[in-house]
Design an enzyme around this catalytic site. Structure first.
Site, PDB file in Angstrom:
ATOM      1  N   GLU A  42       0.848  -1.200   0.000  1.00 57.55           N
ATOM      2  CA  GLU A  42       0.000   0.000   0.000  1.00 57.55           C
ATOM      3  C   GLU A  42       0.883   1.248   0.000  1.00 57.55           C
ATOM      4  O   GLU A  42       2.074   1.149   0.315  1.00 57.55           O
ATOM      5  CB  GLU A  42      -0.885  -0.002   1.254  1.00 57.55           C
ATOM      6  CG  GLU A  42      -1.729  -1.254   1.315  1.00 57.55           C
ATOM      7  CD  GLU A  42      -2.821  -1.215   2.356  1.00 57.55           C
ATOM      8  OE1 GLU A  42      -2.787  -0.303   3.220  1.00 57.55           O
ATOM      9  OE2 GLU A  42      -3.713  -2.083   2.290  1.00 57.55           O
ATOM     10  N   ALA A  98       2.348   1.219   3.479  1.00 55.64           N
ATOM     11  CA  ALA A  98       2.846  -0.014   4.116  1.00 55.64           C
ATOM     12  C   ALA A  98       3.320  -1.018   3.055  1.00 55.64           C
ATOM     13  O   ALA A  98       2.536  -1.460   2.218  1.00 55.64           O
ATOM     14  CB  ALA A  98       1.742  -0.658   4.964  1.00 55.64           C
ATOM     15  N   SER A 140       6.927  -3.161   3.689  1.00 56.39           N
ATOM     16  CA  SER A 140       7.615  -4.192   4.480  1.00 56.39           C
ATOM     17  C   SER A 140       6.729  -4.686   5.621  1.00 56.39           C
ATOM     18  O   SER A 140       6.747  -5.858   5.975  1.00 56.39           O
ATOM     19  CB  SER A 140       8.909  -3.626   5.080  1.00 56.39           C
ATOM     20  OG  SER A 140       9.733  -3.110   4.071  1.00 56.39           O
ATOM     21  N   ILE A 183       1.712  -2.215  -7.833  1.00 54.06           N
ATOM     22  CA  ILE A 183       1.231  -3.565  -8.126  1.00 54.06           C
ATOM     23  C   ILE A 183       1.583  -3.965  -9.560  1.00 54.06           C
ATOM     24  O   ILE A 183       1.142  -3.318 -10.522  1.00 54.06           O
ATOM     25  CB  ILE A 183      -0.297  -3.666  -7.887  1.00 54.06           C
ATOM     26  CG1 ILE A 183      -0.628  -3.220  -6.450  1.00 54.06           C
ATOM     27  CG2 ILE A 183      -0.788  -5.092  -8.144  1.00 54.06           C
ATOM     28  CD1 ILE A 183       0.170  -3.912  -5.336  1.00 54.06           C
ATOM     29  N   ILE A 240      32.493  -4.917 -17.552  1.00 50.56           N
ATOM     30  CA  ILE A 240      33.225  -5.731 -18.532  1.00 50.56           C
ATOM     31  C   ILE A 240      32.980  -5.224 -19.958  1.00 50.56           C
ATOM     32  O   ILE A 240      33.870  -5.254 -20.799  1.00 50.56           O
ATOM     33  CB  ILE A 240      32.801  -7.219 -18.387  1.00 50.56           C
ATOM     34  CG1 ILE A 240      33.496  -7.833 -17.177  1.00 50.56           C
ATOM     35  CG2 ILE A 240      33.082  -8.011 -19.652  1.00 50.56           C
ATOM     36  CD1 ILE A 240      33.016  -9.230 -16.838  1.00 50.56           C
ATOM     37  N   HIS A 241      31.782  -4.737 -20.219  1.00 53.73           N
ATOM     38  CA  HIS A 241      31.456  -4.254 -21.563  1.00 53.73           C
ATOM     39  C   HIS A 241      31.937  -2.826 -21.806  1.00 53.73           C
ATOM     40  O   HIS A 241      31.741  -2.277 -22.897  1.00 53.73           O
ATOM     41  CB  HIS A 241      29.935  -4.327 -21.805  1.00 53.73           C
ATOM     42  CG  HIS A 241      29.447  -5.709 -22.116  1.00 53.73           C
ATOM     43  ND1 HIS A 241      29.363  -6.711 -21.179  1.00 53.73           N
ATOM     44  CD2 HIS A 241      29.023  -6.266 -23.277  1.00 53.73           C
ATOM     45  CE1 HIS A 241      28.893  -7.812 -21.740  1.00 53.73           C
ATOM     46  NE2 HIS A 241      28.686  -7.574 -23.010  1.00 53.73           N
ATOM     47  N   GLU A 294       9.051  -8.121  -2.746  1.00 54.62           N
ATOM     48  CA  GLU A 294       8.838  -9.416  -2.077  1.00 54.62           C
ATOM     49  C   GLU A 294       9.660  -9.520  -0.794  1.00 54.62           C
ATOM     50  O   GLU A 294      10.183 -10.576  -0.451  1.00 54.62           O
ATOM     51  CB  GLU A 294       9.212 -10.521  -3.079  1.00 54.62           C
ATOM     52  CG  GLU A 294       8.232 -11.650  -3.303  1.00 54.62           C
ATOM     53  CD  GLU A 294       6.756 -11.283  -3.401  1.00 54.62           C
ATOM     54  OE1 GLU A 294       6.357 -10.668  -4.408  1.00 54.62           O
ATOM     55  OE2 GLU A 294       6.010 -11.644  -2.498  1.00 54.62           O
ATOM     56  N   THR A 354      12.349  -6.673   1.281  1.00 54.02           N
ATOM     57  CA  THR A 354      13.659  -6.088   0.947  1.00 54.02           C
ATOM     58  C   THR A 354      14.788  -6.957   1.523  1.00 54.02           C
ATOM     59  O   THR A 354      14.558  -7.846   2.343  1.00 54.02           O
ATOM     60  CB  THR A 354      13.784  -4.675   1.567  1.00 54.02           C
ATOM     61  OG1 THR A 354      13.711  -4.823   3.001  1.00 54.02           O
ATOM     62  CG2 THR A 354      12.682  -3.739   1.104  1.00 54.02           C
TER      63      THR A 354
HETATM   64  C1  LIG Z   1       8.580  -2.636  -9.782  1.00 57.41           C
HETATM   65  C2  LIG Z   1       7.872  -3.057  -8.538  1.00 57.41           C
HETATM   66  C3  LIG Z   1       6.866  -4.002  -8.602  1.00 57.41           C
HETATM   67  C4  LIG Z   1       6.179  -4.398  -7.450  1.00 57.41           C
HETATM   68  N1  LIG Z   1       5.168  -5.317  -7.553  1.00 57.41           N
HETATM   69  C5  LIG Z   1       4.415  -5.582  -6.457  1.00 57.41           C
HETATM   70  C6  LIG Z   1       3.271  -6.423  -6.554  1.00 57.41           C
HETATM   71  O1  LIG Z   1       2.966  -6.981  -7.615  1.00 57.41           O
HETATM   72  N2  LIG Z   1       2.515  -6.629  -5.442  1.00 57.41           N
HETATM   73  C7  LIG Z   1       2.816  -6.043  -4.253  1.00 57.41           C
HETATM   74  O2  LIG Z   1       2.086  -6.262  -3.305  1.00 57.41           O
HETATM   75  N3  LIG Z   1       3.909  -5.245  -4.124  1.00 57.41           N
HETATM   76  C8  LIG Z   1       4.697  -4.996  -5.193  1.00 57.41           C
HETATM   77  N4  LIG Z   1       5.791  -4.162  -5.074  1.00 57.41           N
HETATM   78  C9  LIG Z   1       6.060  -3.525  -3.791  1.00 57.41           C
HETATM   79  C10 LIG Z   1       7.208  -4.152  -3.030  1.00 57.41           C
HETATM   80  O3  LIG Z   1       6.930  -5.472  -2.632  1.00 57.41           O
HETATM   81  C11 LIG Z   1       7.524  -3.228  -1.849  1.00 57.41           C
HETATM   82  O4  LIG Z   1       8.088  -2.052  -2.422  1.00 57.41           O
HETATM   83  C12 LIG Z   1       8.461  -3.830  -0.832  1.00 57.41           C
HETATM   84  O5  LIG Z   1       7.819  -4.821  -0.083  1.00 57.41           O
HETATM   85  C13 LIG Z   1       9.041  -2.772   0.141  1.00 57.41           C
HETATM   86  O6  LIG Z   1       8.038  -1.990   0.687  1.00 57.41           O
HETATM   87  P1  LIG Z   1       8.156  -0.385   0.648  1.00 57.41           P
HETATM   88  O7  LIG Z   1       8.509   0.013  -0.745  1.00 57.41           O
HETATM   89  O8  LIG Z   1       6.909   0.160   1.223  1.00 57.41           O
HETATM   90  O9  LIG Z   1       9.379  -0.038   1.544  1.00 57.41           O
HETATM   91  P2  LIG Z   1       9.334   0.326   3.115  1.00 57.41           P
HETATM   92  O10 LIG Z   1       8.658  -0.751   3.853  1.00 57.41           O
HETATM   93  O11 LIG Z   1       8.850   1.715   3.259  1.00 57.41           O
HETATM   94  O12 LIG Z   1      10.894   0.285   3.450  1.00 57.41           O
HETATM   95  C14 LIG Z   1      11.763   1.393   3.114  1.00 57.41           C
HETATM   96  C15 LIG Z   1      13.188   0.992   3.562  1.00 57.41           C
HETATM   97  O13 LIG Z   1      13.188   0.759   4.983  1.00 57.41           O
HETATM   98  C16 LIG Z   1      13.713  -0.535   5.244  1.00 57.41           C
HETATM   99  N5  LIG Z   1      13.018  -1.144   6.377  1.00 57.41           N
HETATM  100  C17 LIG Z   1      11.693  -1.178   6.641  1.00 57.41           C
HETATM  101  N6  LIG Z   1      11.448  -1.864   7.766  1.00 57.41           N
HETATM  102  C18 LIG Z   1      12.653  -2.290   8.224  1.00 57.41           C
HETATM  103  C19 LIG Z   1      13.071  -3.054   9.349  1.00 57.41           C
HETATM  104  N7  LIG Z   1      12.171  -3.540  10.235  1.00 57.41           N
HETATM  105  N8  LIG Z   1      14.387  -3.300   9.505  1.00 57.41           N
HETATM  106  C20 LIG Z   1      15.287  -2.815   8.615  1.00 57.41           C
HETATM  107  N9  LIG Z   1      14.961  -2.076   7.537  1.00 57.41           N
HETATM  108  C21 LIG Z   1      13.654  -1.828   7.346  1.00 57.41           C
HETATM  109  C22 LIG Z   1      13.455  -1.334   3.964  1.00 57.41           C
HETATM  110  O14 LIG Z   1      14.326  -2.447   3.865  1.00 57.41           O
HETATM  111  C23 LIG Z   1      13.694  -0.291   2.899  1.00 57.41           C
HETATM  112  O15 LIG Z   1      15.062  -0.193   2.638  1.00 57.41           O
HETATM  113  C24 LIG Z   1       6.526  -3.803  -6.210  1.00 57.41           C
HETATM  114  C25 LIG Z   1       7.557  -2.873  -6.133  1.00 57.41           C
HETATM  115  C26 LIG Z   1       8.230  -2.495  -7.279  1.00 57.41           C
HETATM  116  C27 LIG Z   1       9.341  -1.481  -7.179  1.00 57.41           C
END
Ligand SMILES: Cc1cc2nc3c(=O)[nH]c(=O)nc-3n(C[C@H](O)[C@H](O)[C@H](O)COP(=O)(O)OP(=O)(O)OC[C@H]3O[C@@H](n4cnc5c(N)ncnc54)[C@H](O)[C@@H]3O)c2cc1C
Length: 392
Positions: A126, A129, A131, A156, A348-349, A374, A376
């Site tokens: 969302e 939200a 992670s 998504i 390399i390229h 899926e 981080t």
């Molecule tokens: C191209 C693309 C396609 C995607 N496709 C889908 C999809 O099909 N379906 C879907 O549901 N989602 C999808 N996503 C979303 C993706 O799964 C999320 O971006 C991912 O889970 C991270 O969530 P966030 O971006 O909200 O990062 P945040 O949760 O805001 O995190 C930001 C940073 O804080 C760090 N962080 C957060 N909590 C902690 C912790 N407890 N300890 C240490 N570090 C922390 C994270 O590692 C990250 O570096 C997609 C994302 C992209 C870029």
């Protein structure tokens, strides 16, 4: 290298031949336009039975192992990472739906997925939200008319163009409860496109994975279909809490994503191996300069290690044992190795690697998202720490 069964080897060969012959010619146009060419891809993959893998034969599938799903992801990603994410929901969601619904998924829904007639998307993240899945605000309310969905999803894959969405939501009565209770109230709801109150945002412009569309979804009082139709498959905390079922699903998805990273890295490795033999500097092929040859050697090693981790995690997953640590290790290692391998491939390229004339620049851009989606890299490490007992 993987240790493949006869069926797994056959799947690898089938997908490699198919992807080389039928997908490779579509990549340039799809990357340029930012459109996933579903009409050329989904029915053909379905005809090869690739969406039926891991679905039990009694439900119309062909059975098989989780490693087979990974092999499909890897081989498609070897041609285009964007295509591998475009087909991910089609490859993974039929068997995921069977798992989530305890085998009670409606036959017409399953059949349309297996035939590649509808394109699914998996919507968990969302705007506020990612992670932290327990913090999602999309809620499902039981009303006299049926279940009603409100909220929004972001980033998504297939969001802008899918026909059916697996949407994570919290039951309204758990919304303001403790984290533990909210986790129990999590579930996945099957939401068809086109329902009143369901609107879809424009595709996002992205660093990589450009041949896959990514976007937002908005649910404003969406009345879900009743009965055992598309609204039937959901998890609500009965035997398992909703969160545990979601975690199972995420493990499953993470294995596919790890393999997808391997596929991109494999393509970068193959391009590099070829290039270091052809390109000459200081009167010899650049592969004879140790600094360059060693990069290729390390690529081969990392690919082998990543595949070994994926295979181990798949075997444990299929065995039904606890495997959160092994899945996290596989996803963490494979996605980070892919970033390193594709970066080395550009190096390399030389200047050519920085141009669109050579595919390594695309591999480099595509690999990065592997450490973000899926779960981080930080979240994978957190899971490993937890499984090692660091937080007890
Ligand atoms: C191209 C693309 C396609 C995607 N496709 C889908 C999809 O099909 N379906 C879907 O549901 N989602 C999808 N996503 C979303 C993706 O799964 C999320 O971006 C991912 O889970 C991270 O969530 P966030 O971006 O909200 O990062 P945040 O949760 O805001 O995190 C930001 C940073 O804080 C760090 N962080 C957060 N909590 C902690 C912790 N407890 N300890 C240490 N570090 C922390 C994270 O590692 C990250 O570096 C997609 C994302 C992209 C870029």
């Amino acid at each position: 290298m993987y240790r493949l069964s006869e069926e797994e080897s056959l799947i690898r060969k089938t997908v490699r031949d198919f992807a080389t012959r039928e997908l490779a010619p579509l990549v340039a146009e799809a990357e340029r336009t930012g459109c996933f060419p579903r009409e050329h891809i989904l029915p053909r993959m379905a005809a090869l039975g690739l969406f039926s893998v891991c679905v039990p034969p009694e439900l119309g599938g062909v059975g098989g192992t989780t490693l087979m799903l990974c092999i499909i992801g890897e081989e498609v990603a070897r041609i285009a990472g964007g295509f591998a994410i475009g087909v991910m929901a089609s490859v993974v969601s039929p068997s995921a739906l069977v798992k989530l619904s305890g085998g009670r998924v409606a036959a017409p829904v399953l059949a349309s997925l297996l035939e590649g007639m509808v394109m699914p998307a998996m919507a968990f993240t969302e705007p506020g939200a990612g992670s932290d899945l327990v913090a999602i605000r999309t809620k499902v309310t039981r009303t006299e008319h049926g279940l009603v969905l409100d909220g929004a999803k972001a980033f998504i894959s297939n969001g802008p163009t899918a026909d059916v969405y697996l949407v994570a939501a919290v039951r309204a009565e758990a919304m303001e409860a403790s984290r533990e209770e909210r986790a129990k109230g999590l579930g996945v709801y099957v939401v068809p496109r086109g329902l009143d109150g369901f609107s879809i945002g424009k595709p996002l412009e992205k660093l990589g994975m450009r041949s896959s569309e990514t976007g937002e979804l908005h649910f404003d009082g969406v009345l879900l279909p009743p009965g055992p139709g598309l609204g039937a498959a959901k998890t609500e905390g009965d035997k398992k809490s909703g969160m545990r079922a979601m975690m199972d699903l995420l493990d499953y998805n993470r294995l596919y994503i790890a393999a997808l990273s391997i596929g991109i890295a494999q393509a970068a490795f193959e391009a590099s191996l070829e290039y270091v033999k052809q390109r000459r500097a200081f009167d010899k092929p650049i592969g004879h300069h140790q600094a360059t040859g060693f990069k290729v050697a390390r690529m081969a090693m990392k690919l082998d290690a990543a595949r070994a981790l994926v295979q181990r995690a798949c075997e444990l997953y299929d065995g039904g044992g606890r495997c959160a640590r092994e899945v996290a290790e596989a996803k963490l290692y494979a996605s980070e190795a892919a970033v390193e391998i594709t970066s080395d491939a550009v190096q390399i390229h030389g200047a050519y690697g920085y141009t669109e004339e050579f595919a390594v620049e695309r591999y480099f851009r595509d690999a990065k998202v592997g450490t973000i989606w899926e779960g981080t890299s930080e979240i994978q490490q957190q899971i490993i720490c937890r499984e090692l007992g660091l937080y007890d």
